[in-house]
Motif scaffolding. Structure first.
Motif, PDB file in Angstrom:
ATOM      1  N   GLU A   1       2.075   6.268  -6.812  1.00  0.00           N
ATOM      2  CA  GLU A   1       0.944   7.072  -7.348  1.00  0.00           C
ATOM      3  C   GLU A   1       1.050   8.628  -7.558  1.00  0.00           C
ATOM      4  O   GLU A   1       0.524   9.040  -8.347  1.00  0.00           O
ATOM      5  CB  GLU A   1      -0.425   6.648  -6.410  1.00  0.00           C
ATOM      6  CG  GLU A   1      -0.868   5.216  -6.526  1.00  0.00           C
ATOM      7  CD  GLU A   1      -1.517   4.805  -8.085  1.00  0.00           C
ATOM      8  OE1 GLU A   1      -1.805   5.762  -8.642  1.00  0.00           O
ATOM      9  OE2 GLU A   1      -1.633   3.813  -8.345  1.00  0.00           O
ATOM     10  N   ASN A   2       2.037   9.006  -6.774  1.00  0.00           N
ATOM     11  CA  ASN A   2       2.305  10.501  -6.695  1.00  0.00           C
ATOM     12  C   ASN A   2       2.801  11.016  -7.901  1.00  0.00           C
ATOM     13  O   ASN A   2       2.772  12.107  -8.145  1.00  0.00           O
ATOM     14  CB  ASN A   2       3.413  10.672  -5.524  1.00  0.00           C
ATOM     15  CG  ASN A   2       2.573  10.605  -4.385  1.00  0.00           C
ATOM     16  OD1 ASN A   2       1.272  10.779  -4.120  1.00  0.00           O
ATOM     17  ND2 ASN A   2       3.539  10.544  -3.274  1.00  0.00           N
TER      18      ASN A   2
ATOM     19  N   VAL B   1      -5.862  -3.066  -3.001  1.00  0.00           N
ATOM     20  CA  VAL B   1      -4.832  -2.456  -3.522  1.00  0.00           C
ATOM     21  C   VAL B   1      -3.972  -3.540  -4.001  1.00  0.00           C
ATOM     22  O   VAL B   1      -3.598  -3.393  -5.184  1.00  0.00           O
ATOM     23  CB  VAL B   1      -3.977  -2.125  -2.031  1.00  0.00           C
ATOM     24  CG1 VAL B   1      -2.452  -2.013  -2.618  1.00  0.00           C
ATOM     25  CG2 VAL B   1      -4.204  -0.801  -1.519  1.00  0.00           C
TER      26      VAL B   1
ATOM     27  N   LYS C   1       4.198   5.734 -14.462  1.00  0.00           N
ATOM     28  CA  LYS C   1       3.439   5.018 -13.221  1.00  0.00           C
ATOM     29  C   LYS C   1       3.518   3.662 -13.679  1.00  0.00           C
ATOM     30  O   LYS C   1       3.504   2.699 -12.705  1.00  0.00           O
ATOM     31  CB  LYS C   1       2.312   5.721 -13.129  1.00  0.00           C
ATOM     32  CG  LYS C   1       1.844   5.781 -11.750  1.00  0.00           C
ATOM     33  CD  LYS C   1       0.590   6.405 -11.410  1.00  0.00           C
ATOM     34  CE  LYS C   1      -0.192   7.593 -12.065  1.00  0.00           C
ATOM     35  NZ  LYS C   1      -1.265   8.174 -11.199  1.00  0.00           N
TER      36      LYS C   1
ATOM     37  N   SER D   1      -9.163  -2.724   2.221  1.00  0.00           N
ATOM     38  CA  SER D   1      -8.344  -1.959   1.724  1.00  0.00           C
ATOM     39  C   SER D   1      -7.272  -2.642   1.014  1.00  0.00           C
ATOM     40  O   SER D   1      -6.723  -2.360  -0.188  1.00  0.00           O
ATOM     41  CB  SER D   1      -8.131  -0.805   2.101  1.00  0.00           C
ATOM     42  OG  SER D   1      -7.280  -0.886   3.066  1.00  0.00           O
TER      43      SER D   1
ATOM     44  N   VAL E   1       1.068  -1.142   0.020  1.00  0.00           N
ATOM     45  CA  VAL E   1       0.176  -0.095   0.075  1.00  0.00           C
ATOM     46  C   VAL E   1       0.793   1.232  -0.104  1.00  0.00           C
ATOM     47  O   VAL E   1       0.529   1.991  -0.761  1.00  0.00           O
ATOM     48  CB  VAL E   1      -0.798   0.012   1.313  1.00  0.00           C
ATOM     49  CG1 VAL E   1      -1.820   1.232   1.281  1.00  0.00           C
ATOM     50  CG2 VAL E   1      -1.611  -1.458   1.456  1.00  0.00           C
ATOM     51  N   LEU E   2       1.964   1.267   0.531  1.00  0.00           N
ATOM     52  CA  LEU E   2       2.753   2.345   1.074  1.00  0.00           C
ATOM     53  C   LEU E   2       3.653   2.581  -0.242  1.00  0.00           C
ATOM     54  O   LEU E   2       3.661   3.717  -0.692  1.00  0.00           O
ATOM     55  CB  LEU E   2       3.735   2.043   2.222  1.00  0.00           C
ATOM     56  CG  LEU E   2       4.769   3.250   2.746  1.00  0.00           C
ATOM     57  CD1 LEU E   2       3.697   4.538   2.865  1.00  0.00           C
ATOM     58  CD2 LEU E   2       5.185   2.964   3.736  1.00  0.00           C
TER      59      LEU E   2
ATOM     60  N   ARG F   1       3.010   1.558  -2.998  1.00  0.00           N
ATOM     61  CA  ARG F   1       2.120   2.066  -4.246  1.00  0.00           C
ATOM     62  C   ARG F   1       1.638   3.494  -4.024  1.00  0.00           C
ATOM     63  O   ARG F   1       1.877   4.281  -5.326  1.00  0.00           O
ATOM     64  CB  ARG F   1       0.830   0.960  -4.128  1.00  0.00           C
ATOM     65  CG  ARG F   1       0.104   1.530  -5.502  1.00  0.00           C
ATOM     66  CD  ARG F   1      -0.933   0.537  -5.913  1.00  0.00           C
ATOM     67  NE  ARG F   1      -1.347   0.938  -7.396  1.00  0.00           N
ATOM     68  CZ  ARG F   1      -2.249   0.566  -7.798  1.00  0.00           C
ATOM     69  NH1 ARG F   1      -2.967  -0.463  -7.674  1.00  0.00           N
ATOM     70  NH2 ARG F   1      -2.626   1.051  -9.022  1.00  0.00           N
ATOM     71  N   SER F   2       1.478   3.880  -2.961  1.00  0.00           N
ATOM     72  CA  SER F   2       1.226   5.171  -2.660  1.00  0.00           C
ATOM     73  C   SER F   2       2.248   6.315  -3.127  1.00  0.00           C
ATOM     74  O   SER F   2       2.038   7.113  -3.754  1.00  0.00           O
ATOM     75  CB  SER F   2       0.571   5.631  -1.420  1.00  0.00           C
ATOM     76  OG  SER F   2       1.547   5.678  -0.745  1.00  0.00           O
TER      77      SER F   2
END
Ligand code: ADP
Ligand code: MG
Length: 557
Positions: free
Chosen positions: A345-346, A536, A353, A532, A338-339, A341-342
């Motif tokens: 995503e930025n 993800v 990406k 979640s 999750v981290l 990927r986030s």
């Protein structure tokens, strides 16, 4: 130049022996053959073109992206008595004129040029008038968007092959991510038969991947008995760096934080303390390590999953430079995806990406793999070992192997039946006989492979397909929606001439539960987080075109 390459190595560079592929590459180039060289940083790529340039008539033209790098290389060569110069925007016009004069008088052995200079019209014309020994493209990954350092000015180098068809071309890089590799070959017009891959193995590093359950407890457990050893603990976020570092100090370890959010003076101090062994553990983000030359780092821990295999390799590679035994420990939990990927995503570049998500997914594949870690890692770089390493967590504690020949045949036939035009998700749906509208519309419910794998779970088929991709029976076209295609090696399996075995997954992979389950083993989890994570993981899988995999036993947050 008279004499053999070995004599030049001794006389000019002062070394006694070649490293394994150097001699082969050098001799090929002297004969006029092209070469593509993949070697890790420090492997000794420069000599691969420097020596042939001395042994062939004419000047060797070297393309290099960094002006500062050029100057260092040229200074070192001149110190060895080689007639070398560089030509780039840092030169004053008088200096530039002098270099061109040397070039035209044929008084240079090697000329380092910035890519945009080389491909300018005037310069290409100049080169046509003088004998050229070879073209060397250093840091060749800069030509590919898949590399970590794409440079548009490298793109034009693709014309070299047409402009100078008779002159040998050597491309060199330490970045061997498979798509980058393919890109470099295509763009420069090199054929895969001229590849030299070597030196990626770090035999003294032991690779271990642990399911992340109670990470801090796992870390401090690992550190017991290593209090006096130097090591790095990598985390994905600054916040986590601070937290882990504090927890370590509270537990009595000698630890300091390092990340880009700290003042430069503090970073400098921490680095020096570490080099002097005044502090044992550096807890850091990826910001730490570039240019760190400390030979006695005994371990590198990844507290979170790195963003890609290149980073993982680079970061673990900082351990054991002295050749003594060193440990690389990765704590792997899905929450970290999750981290990771986030962070990806930025990025606001969609192509970037997509590439980064694919790379993250490959990293997840490494962490999930159930065969020799070293083989998987080296395989990623195109390198390989004669046999499994015998030293990683998998080799030391091998998973049970199961015969999957029949299911592999089903999966491969299904890929064939859908005309090799669909990705993993669709193939699994056909295998399991899904009643989805899309399948019915396409008429895929009438295929002979429809429903032949209904009794096995989606996760099971995901792991079979992934295994087939990892082992090269299937290819995944990432430039085209990750469509699965059969490769040549799938034929004997389809014809029933070859059996296939696969490691039985260690963690229990379970079907997604409908109802809320309060506990998994002794670990509590909440449904929201659980959902979640599932979303993800699925999103990541879709974006990168791989089967979604959910292993619940390590959802421990
Ligand atoms: P790379 O470009 O692959 O990062 P370099 O060409 O800069 O690596 O070489 C790294 C170091 O290894 C240099 O100090 C170089 O002089 C040294 N080196 C290269 N080949 C040999 C060899 N055959 N024997 C000893 N040292 C070597
Ligand atoms: Mg180099």
């Amino acid at each position: 130049m008279n004499g053999t390459p070995l004599e030049s190595l001794k006389k000019i560079f002062g070394y006694t022996t070649f490293r394994p592929p150097q001699q082969e590459i050098i001799e090929g180039l002297i004969r006029g053959e092209d070469a593509f060289v993949l070697m890790p940083t420090g492997g000794g790529k420069s000599l691969c073109y420097q020596i042939p340039a001395l042994h062939r008539p004419g000047v060797g033209i070297v393309v290099s992206p960094l002006i500062s790098l050029m100057k260092d290389q040229v200074d070192a060569l001149v110190a060895c008595g080689v007639r070398a110069a560089f030509y780039n925007s840092s030169l004053k016009s008088e200096e530039a004129r002098q270099v061109l004069a040397l070039l035209h008088r044929e008084e240079l052995d090697l000329l380092y040029v910035a890519p945009e200079r080389l491909m300018s019209e005037g310069f290409v014309e100049r080169l046509r008038e003088i004998p050229i020994a070879l073209f060397a493209i250093d840091e060749a990954h800069c030509i590919s968007q898949w590399g970590h350092d794409f440079r548009p000015e490298y793109a034009k180098l693709g014309q070299l092959r047409q402009l100078f068809p008779k002159i040998p071309l050597i491309a060199l890089t330490a970045t061997a991510e498979p798509h980058t590799r393919k890109d470099i070959l295509e763009r420069l017009g090199l054929s895969p038969s001229q590849c030299y891959v070597s030196g990626f193995d770090r035999p003294n590093i032991r690779y271990t991947v642990l399911q992340k359950l109670k990470p801090f407890a796992q870390l401090s457990n690992f550190l017991q008995g290593r209090r006096e050893e130097a090591g790095i603990v990598y985390c994905l976020s600054r916040k986590r760096v601070e937290k882990v570092s504090e927890q370590l100090r509270d537990a009595g370890f000698s630890a300091a934080s390092y990340h880009a959010g700290l003042p430069a003076a503090q970073r400098q101090r921490v680095q020096e303390d570490f080099l002097r062994d005044d502090v044992r553990i550096i807890v850091a983000t990826v910001a730490f390590g570039m240019g760190i030359d400390k030979s006695n780092i005994r371990y590198v821990v990844h507290y979170d999953i790195p963003k890609n295999i290149e980073s993982y390799y680079q970061e673990t590679g900082r351990a054991g430079r002295d050749g003594l035994a060193a440990e690389a420990l990765l704590l792997f939990g899905y929450g970290d995806i999750v981290l990771a990927r986030s962070l990806i995503e930025n990025s606001d570049n969609p192509e970037q990406k997509r590439i980064e998500l694919h790379k993250l997914n490959t990293m997840v594949g490494f962490a999930e793999a159930l065969s020799c870690r070293r083989q998987v890692l080296l395989g990623y770089f195109g390198d390989r070992l004669e046999q499994d390493c015998g030293n990683c967590d998998i080799c030391l504690n091998p998973p049970e192997l199961v015969d999957v020949t029949e299911d592999a045949r089903k999966a491969l036939s299904c890929v064939f039946r859908v005309d090799q035009r669909f990705g993993v998700g669709h193939v699994i749906e056909v295998l399991r006989g899904s009643k989805k509208e899309r399948l019915l519309q396409l008429g895929h419910d009438h295929l002979s492979t429809y429903g032949i794998g209904a009794e096995k779970s989606q996760e099971y088929w995901g792991s079979v397909l992934r295994h087939l991709v990892q082992q090269g029976y299937l290819e995944q076209d990432v430039s085209n929606y990750s469509v699965l295609k059969l490769s040549e090696s799938a034929r004997p399996v389809l014809r029933g001439e070859q059996t296939l075995r696969m490691a039985k997954p260690r963690a229990k992979t379970v079907a997604l539960p409908k109802a809320v389950r309060r506990k998994v083993g002794d670990i509590e989890y909440n449904q929201e987080l659980f959902d979640s994570l599932r979303a993800v993981r699925k999103g990541l899988a879709d974006a990168a075109g791989v089967p979604p995999f959910v292993i619940f036993s390590d959802v421990a947050l």
